[in-house]
Design an enzyme around this catalytic site. Structure first.
Site, short mmCIF file in Angstrom:
data_model
loop_
_atom_site.label_atom_id
_atom_site.label_comp_id
_atom_site.label_asym_id
_atom_site.label_seq_id
_atom_site.Cartn_x
_atom_site.Cartn_y
_atom_site.Cartn_z
N ASP A 1 0.84 -1.19 0.00
CA ASP A 1 0.00 0.00 0.00
C ASP A 1 0.88 1.25 0.00
O ASP A 1 1.88 1.32 0.73
CB ASP A 1 -0.88 -0.04 1.25
CG ASP A 1 -1.89 1.08 1.32
OD1 ASP A 1 -2.34 1.55 0.26
OD2 ASP A 1 -2.27 1.47 2.45
N ASP B 1 2.50 5.02 -5.61
CA ASP B 1 1.89 6.27 -5.20
C ASP B 1 2.78 7.44 -5.60
O ASP B 1 3.67 7.85 -4.85
CB ASP B 1 1.63 6.29 -3.70
CG ASP B 1 0.83 7.53 -3.28
OD1 ASP B 1 0.53 8.37 -4.15
OD2 ASP B 1 0.51 7.65 -2.08
N GLU C 1 -2.45 5.86 -8.06
CA GLU C 1 -3.36 6.86 -7.48
C GLU C 1 -3.32 8.13 -8.30
O GLU C 1 -2.25 8.58 -8.73
CB GLU C 1 -2.99 7.16 -6.03
CG GLU C 1 -3.92 8.16 -5.35
CD GLU C 1 -3.69 8.26 -3.85
OE1 GLU C 1 -3.75 9.39 -3.32
OE2 GLU C 1 -3.44 7.22 -3.21
#
Length: 288
Positions: A85, A107, A137
């Site tokens: 993540d 990210d 993202e």
């Protein structure tokens, strides 16, 4: 005999998208939390995403988390995706791939649009060759710092652009896209203002599974409206962490003779019950 059903993110989300439910993605920085998450998935017969955020490396190393997650996945019958993540550095993403993660998130959302595309494409090129999924993202995910300064009704300029999302997915070929539509990281201090239409607009033009970050603290209706409009992965952590902590506090206040192993057992139980309720709301129960 091993019973592992270790899968990548794309396989989980393609089924969820087709059948109109969402798969929960839950962070764990310790064994008891991870055990509780897996216990909930087994109880609910639900697919599950165990994930480790790069920012959590101050609590447990990436290597330790990988060993923990993989060991748990080896002994469950439900599909488990092990996901990195908020992977911000290329080095961390590559390490996660080498350690056995079946999905990684790039990210680069705080970088310029063109740089976000370029950094994502670099990871996709490597990951796809190894059958590892990639989430990226686009848009700015605001974080609730508790100061009360964040106005949930004035975040339109941080929402993911529909036009940019279409171009981003077309150029990067990502398996999932995390979008900004009004959720925030952390615990809400006021009522959120979610733009469900923005989810649908992005879904209609990209057709890629969409991800909700900042998935804590929403009502059942808000979760389900998000899913109905195209969300197929929901990141849920802050509220679970807060509520389990409060549950442990109550338990200790009422059990003066508790030992550390009693706390371990109680943690697993509290996490399991909290996560199981969310799996029912997300619609993933019975979908394993």
């Amino acid at each position: 005999m091993k019973k592992m059903t270790l899968v990548n993110l794309e396989s989980l989300l393609s089924k969820a998208k087709e059948e109109k439910y969402a798969v929960g993605a839950f962070n764990a920085t310790d064994l008891n939390t991870a055990r509780g998450i897996i216990a909930a998935a087994q109880q609910e017969n639900s697919p599950v995403i165990l994930q480790f955020a790069e920012s959590h490396s101050k609590y447990i190393s990436l290597e330790q988390a990988a060993n923990m997650y993989l060991n748990l996945a080896e002994h469950t019958k439900v599909p488990v995706c092990i996901h990195l993540d908020h992977g911000e550095s290329f080095n961390t993403i590559v390490r996660a791939i080498k350690l056995g993660f079946t999905s990684v998130m790039v990210d680069a959302s705080l970088n310029p649009f063109s740089e976000n595309i370029q950094r994502t494409k670099e990871v996709v090129k490597i990951a796809k060759a190894l059958d590892i999924s990639v989430e990226a993202e686009l848009g700015i995910m605001n974080a609730e710092d508790g100061s009360g300064s964040l106005d949930y009704n004035m975040m339109d300029d941080t929402y993911t652009s529909v036009q940019e999302a279409e171009k981003f997915v077309s150029e990067t070929k990502v398996d999932a896209l995390a979008i900004a539509f009004g959720t925030v990281h952390g615990l809400y201090k006021k009522e959120p203002n979610l733009n469900f239409n923005r989810i649908k607009e992005i879904q209609d033009c990209t057709e890629v599974p969409l991800v909700m970050h900042g998935g804590s603290g929403l009502s059942s209706e808000e979760y389900q409206n998000s899913i109905a409009n195209g969300i197929t992965k929901i990141n849920y952590y802050s509220t679970m962490s807060y509520e389990v902590t409060n549950g442990l506090r109550d338990y200790l206040n009422n059990n003066d003779n508790a030992f550390l192993f009693d706390v371990d057992t109680k943690t697993i139980e509290l996490v399991k019950n909290n996560i199981a309720k969310k799996m029912e709301i997300f619609g993933s129960s019975g979908k394993a």
